[in-house]
Scaffold this motif. Structure first.
Motif, PDB file in Angstrom:
ATOM      1  N   PRO A  47       0.818  -1.201   0.000  1.00  0.00           N
ATOM      2  CA  PRO A  47       0.000   0.000   0.000  1.00  0.00           C
ATOM      3  C   PRO A  47       0.854   1.255   0.000  1.00  0.00           C
ATOM      4  N   ALA A  48       0.312   2.294  -0.601  1.00  0.00           N
ATOM      5  CA  ALA A  48       0.950   3.613  -0.531  1.00  0.00           C
ATOM      6  C   ALA A  48       0.197   4.432   0.506  1.00  0.00           C
ATOM      7  N   TYR A  49       0.888   4.994   1.460  1.00  0.00           N
ATOM      8  CA  TYR A  49       0.246   5.765   2.512  1.00  0.00           C
ATOM      9  C   TYR A  49       0.184   7.232   2.103  1.00  0.00           C
ATOM     10  N   ASN A  50      -1.038   7.755   1.984  1.00  0.00           N
ATOM     11  CA  ASN A  50      -1.199   9.176   1.719  1.00  0.00           C
ATOM     12  C   ASN A  50      -0.770   9.948   2.955  1.00  0.00           C
ATOM     13  N   SER A  51       0.166  10.838   2.824  1.00  0.00           N
ATOM     14  CA  SER A  51       0.745  11.500   3.987  1.00  0.00           C
ATOM     15  C   SER A  51       0.039  12.796   4.362  1.00  0.00           C
ATOM     16  N   GLU A  52      -0.773  13.339   3.472  1.00  0.00           N
ATOM     17  CA  GLU A  52      -1.443  14.593   3.818  1.00  0.00           C
ATOM     18  C   GLU A  52      -2.714  14.728   3.005  1.00  0.00           C
ATOM     19  N   MET A  53      -3.634  15.542   3.516  1.00  0.00           N
ATOM     20  CA  MET A  53      -4.878  15.817   2.816  1.00  0.00           C
ATOM     21  C   MET A  53      -4.623  16.847   1.726  1.00  0.00           C
ATOM     22  N   THR A  54      -4.942  16.489   0.482  1.00  0.00           N
ATOM     23  CA  THR A  54      -4.833  17.427  -0.625  1.00  0.00           C
ATOM     24  C   THR A  54      -6.116  17.350  -1.433  1.00  0.00           C
ATOM     25  N   GLU A  55      -6.207  18.173  -2.447  1.00  0.00           N
ATOM     26  CA  GLU A  55      -7.406  18.188  -3.287  1.00  0.00           C
ATOM     27  C   GLU A  55      -7.622  16.836  -3.954  1.00  0.00           C
ATOM     28  N   THR A  56      -6.536  16.113  -4.244  1.00  0.00           N
ATOM     29  CA  THR A  56      -6.669  14.859  -4.977  1.00  0.00           C
ATOM     30  C   THR A  56      -6.775  13.639  -4.076  1.00  0.00           C
ATOM     31  N   ASN A  57      -6.479  13.767  -2.801  1.00  0.00           N
ATOM     32  CA  ASN A  57      -6.659  12.595  -1.931  1.00  0.00           C
ATOM     33  C   ASN A  57      -7.565  12.915  -0.750  1.00  0.00           C
ATOM     34  N   SER A  58      -8.599  13.715  -1.020  1.00  0.00           N
ATOM     35  CA  SER A  58      -9.585  14.081  -0.022  1.00  0.00           C
ATOM     36  C   SER A  58     -10.549  12.925   0.204  1.00  0.00           C
ATOM     37  N   HIS A  59     -11.400  13.055   1.223  1.00  0.00           N
ATOM     38  CA  HIS A  59     -12.406  12.040   1.485  1.00  0.00           C
ATOM     39  C   HIS A  59     -13.290  11.800   0.263  1.00  0.00           C
ATOM     40  N   ALA A  60     -13.693  12.861  -0.412  1.00  0.00           N
ATOM     41  CA  ALA A  60     -14.561  12.708  -1.584  1.00  0.00           C
ATOM     42  C   ALA A  60     -13.891  11.857  -2.652  1.00  0.00           C
ATOM     43  N   GLN A  61     -12.599  12.085  -2.877  1.00  0.00           N
ATOM     44  CA  GLN A  61     -11.879  11.292  -3.875  1.00  0.00           C
ATOM     45  C   GLN A  61     -11.743   9.853  -3.423  1.00  0.00           C
ATOM     46  N   TRP A  62     -11.464   9.646  -2.158  1.00  0.00           N
ATOM     47  CA  TRP A  62     -11.336   8.282  -1.648  1.00  0.00           C
ATOM     48  C   TRP A  62     -12.639   7.512  -1.841  1.00  0.00           C
ATOM     49  N   PHE A  63     -13.755   8.118  -1.488  1.00  0.00           N
ATOM     50  CA  PHE A  63     -15.038   7.436  -1.641  1.00  0.00           C
ATOM     51  C   PHE A  63     -15.384   7.211  -3.113  1.00  0.00           C
ATOM     52  N   SER A  64     -15.057   8.174  -3.949  1.00  0.00           N
ATOM     53  CA  SER A  64     -15.309   8.015  -5.380  1.00  0.00           C
ATOM     54  C   SER A  64     -14.504   6.854  -5.951  1.00  0.00           C
ATOM     55  N   ASP A  65     -13.237   6.794  -5.578  1.00  0.00           N
ATOM     56  CA  ASP A  65     -12.400   5.682  -6.044  1.00  0.00           C
ATOM     57  C   ASP A  65     -12.960   4.347  -5.575  1.00  0.00           C
ATOM     58  N   ASN A  66     -13.366   4.283  -4.325  1.00  0.00           N
ATOM     59  CA  ASN A  66     -13.895   3.028  -3.797  1.00  0.00           C
ATOM     60  C   ASN A  66     -15.221   2.645  -4.445  1.00  0.00           C
ATOM     61  N   GLU A  67     -16.054   3.643  -4.730  1.00  0.00           N
ATOM     62  CA  GLU A  67     -17.328   3.354  -5.389  1.00  0.00           C
ATOM     63  C   GLU A  67     -17.092   2.752  -6.771  1.00  0.00           C
ATOM     64  N   HIS A  68     -16.204   3.348  -7.548  1.00  0.00           N
ATOM     65  CA  HIS A  68     -15.922   2.808  -8.879  1.00  0.00           C
ATOM     66  C   HIS A  68     -15.265   1.431  -8.794  1.00  0.00           C
ATOM     67  N   ASN A  69     -14.412   1.255  -7.809  1.00  0.00           N
ATOM     68  CA  ASN A  69     -13.784  -0.045  -7.618  1.00  0.00           C
ATOM     69  C   ASN A  69     -14.820  -1.119  -7.312  1.00  0.00           C
ATOM     70  N   TRP A  70     -15.791  -0.786  -6.455  1.00  0.00           N
ATOM     71  CA  TRP A  70     -16.819  -1.765  -6.102  1.00  0.00           C
ATOM     72  C   TRP A  70     -17.843  -1.959  -7.209  1.00  0.00           C
ATOM     73  N   ASP A  71     -18.058  -0.955  -8.034  1.00  0.00           N
ATOM     74  CA  ASP A  71     -18.882  -1.175  -9.227  1.00  0.00           C
ATOM     75  C   ASP A  71     -18.249  -2.262 -10.101  1.00  0.00           C
ATOM     76  N   ASP A  72     -16.944  -2.186 -10.274  1.00  0.00           N
ATOM     77  CA  ASP A  72     -16.244  -3.202 -11.064  1.00  0.00           C
ATOM     78  C   ASP A  72     -16.262  -4.560 -10.367  1.00  0.00           C
ATOM     79  N   ARG A  73     -16.067  -4.554  -9.064  1.00  0.00           N
ATOM     80  CA  ARG A  73     -16.087  -5.821  -8.322  1.00  0.00           C
ATOM     81  C   ARG A  73     -17.438  -6.518  -8.459  1.00  0.00           C
ATOM     82  N   ALA A  74     -18.505  -5.742  -8.444  1.00  0.00           N
ATOM     83  CA  ALA A  74     -19.840  -6.338  -8.550  1.00  0.00           C
ATOM     84  C   ALA A  74     -19.987  -7.132  -9.845  1.00  0.00           C
ATOM     85  N   GLU A  75     -19.480  -6.569 -10.937  1.00  0.00           N
ATOM     86  CA  GLU A  75     -19.590  -7.280 -12.215  1.00  0.00           C
ATOM     87  C   GLU A  75     -18.727  -8.535 -12.214  1.00  0.00           C
TER      88      GLU A  75
END
Length: 333
Positions: A47-75
Motif C-alpha cells: 500500500p501507498a500511505y497518503n501523507s497529507e490531505m490534498t485536493e486529490t486525496n480528499s475524502h470525496a476522492q477516496w469514496f469516489s475511487d472506492n465506489e468505482h472499484n466496487w462497481d467493477d467488483r460487482a460485475e
C-alpha cells in the motif's frame, strides 16, 4: 528474542521499511498474494500511505475511487455463482451462509424493521425478509452492486428496498428508525472515521433496538501479504487519518472469463478493537456481547489455512495465536 505463545515463537525485530515486524513461526513455502478463496497467485502490491490531505486525496476522492472499484467488483463477482446465490433463488427458505450463522441471535423478526449497511449484492439482506421482517432496507455505496441486489431480490420474491448511499449518509438517505441495524464482513476497512460511523449506527436505531456487526479482526488486518518468511505485522492496527491506498485488479473471488477490474485504486483503513467498542459506547450504545474467533470467512494464506465443514477458514497450526474475526452485539437504551 523469541516469545513463546502457545508453542509459537514470536520474534520482534527491526526492518528498514517497517519499524517492528512480528514473525510467526508458521513459515509457508512461497511469497505471494492470493485472491480470497480462489488460490490464484498474484503479485504483492504494497500500500501507498497518503501523507497529507490534498485536493486529490480528499475524502470525496477516496469514496469516489472506492465506489468505482466496487462497481467493477460487482460485475466480476456476479459473473459466477457469488455466495451461492442460485441456491437463494431455488429455495424460498434459504439464506446466505454468512447470515445463517448469526440469524438466531436476533430472535423473532416478524414485523420488525431491519437495515443492512454495506450490503453489496444483497445475498445476506434477503434473509431478513424471509424471516418475516416487515421492512428491510439494504444500503450500499455501489449502484452496480445494488442493481444486482434488486435483480436477486426480485427473482427470490423477497421484499427488500435497496438504497444507494454512502454509509455516512445513511441517516439522511432513509426514513424512520430500525429494530435491527446489521453489517457484516469486510465493512469497516472501507471507512475512515469509526467514531462518525458509530454515531450513524446510533441514529438509525429505535430505543431498545439491536446493532450487530461481524467483521475481520483488526489484528488479522495488520498482517502483510508476503508470507514467505512468516506472518508479519506490516499494516497499522490503529485508525490513521490517511488511508492505505492500493492499486489492485483483484478481488476476493474470481471466476473464468469474468470482467476485469479497471478502476483498480482503492483506499482502506484499519480500526483497533478498542476504538470500535469505544466509538459505539460514546455514541450511546450498550455493548451486550463481544466475541473474538480464530475463524475467517476467507483464505488469504492457502499454505497456512484449512477449511472447516461450514466453509470458514482457520490456521492449520496454532489457530489460538491469531484472532481472525470479531462480533459485537449492542443495543440502544
Amino acid at each position: 528474542r523469541p516469545i513463546l505463545l502457545g508453542g509459537v515463537g514470536l520474534v520482534i525485530r527491526s526492518s528498514p521499511s517497517v519499524p517492528f515486524r512480528a514473525l510467526c513461526s508458521l513459515t509457508p513455502p512461497a511469497s505471494a498474494r492470493w485472491h480470497r478463496g480462489t488460490g490464484e497467485r498474484l503479485l504483492s502490491i504494497p500500500p501507498a500511505y497518503n501523507s497529507e490531505m490534498t485536493e486529490t486525496n480528499s475524502h470525496a476522492q477516496w469514496f469516489s475511487d472506492n465506489e468505482h472499484n466496487w462497481d467493477d467488483r460487482a460485475e466480476l463477482h456476479m459473473a459466477g455463482n457469488y455466495c451461492d446465490y442460485q441456491r437463494l433463488l431455488e429455495d424460498p427458505t434459504a439464506m446466505s451462509a454468512e447470515l445463517a450463522q448469526d440469524i438466531e441471535r436476533f430472535g423473532d423478526l416478524t414485523g420488525k424493521d431491519v437495515i443492512h449497511l454495506q450490503c453489496h449484492v444483497g445475498t445476506d439482506t434477503i434473509g431478513f425478509a424471509r424471516r418475516g421482517a416487515s421492512r428491510v432496507i439494504g444500503l450500499d455505496l455501489s449502484e452496480a452492486s445494488l442493481a444486482h441486489a434488486r435483480s436477486i431480490a426480485k427473482r427470490a420474491d423477497a421484499d427488500v428496498e435497496f438504497v444507494h448511499a454512502n454509509v455516512y449518509d445513511a441517516r439522511q438517505a432513509v426514513s424512520g428508525n430500525f429494530d435491527l441495524v446489521y453489517t457484516s464482513i469486510g465493512v469497516l476497512c472501507w471507512l475512515p472515521d469509526i467514531a462518525r460511523w458509530a454515531q450513524v449506527i446510533a441514529s438509525l436505531l429505535k430505543p431498545g433496538g439491536t446493532f450487530f456487526i461481524r467483521d475481520d479482526h483488526p489484528m488479522f488486518m495488520t498482517i502483510g501479504e508476503d508470507i514467505s518468511d512468516g506472518l508479519k505485522i506490516e499494516q497499522p492496527y490503529f485508525e490513521q487519518d490517511a488511508p492505505m491506498t492500493w492499486d489492485d485488479e483483484s478481488s476476493y473471488v474470481d471466476c473464468t472469463d469474468a470482467p476485469r477490474i479497471t478502476h483498480t485504486t482503492n483506499h482502506q483503513w484499519n480500526h483497533s478493537l478498542g476504538q470500535i467498542v469505544t466509538a459505539l459506547i460514546n455514541a450511546g450504545l450498550v455493548i451486550d456481547e463481544l466475541e473474538e474467533t480464530p475463524r475467517a470467512a476467507w483464505c488469504p494464506w492457502p499454505e497456512l489455512m484449512e477449511q472447516d465443514s461450514a466453509g470458514g477458514w482457520h490456521l492449520r497450526e496454532h489457530p489460538e495465536c491469531l484472532p481472525l474475526q470479531f462480533a459485537i452485539t449492542a443495543h440502544k437504551n
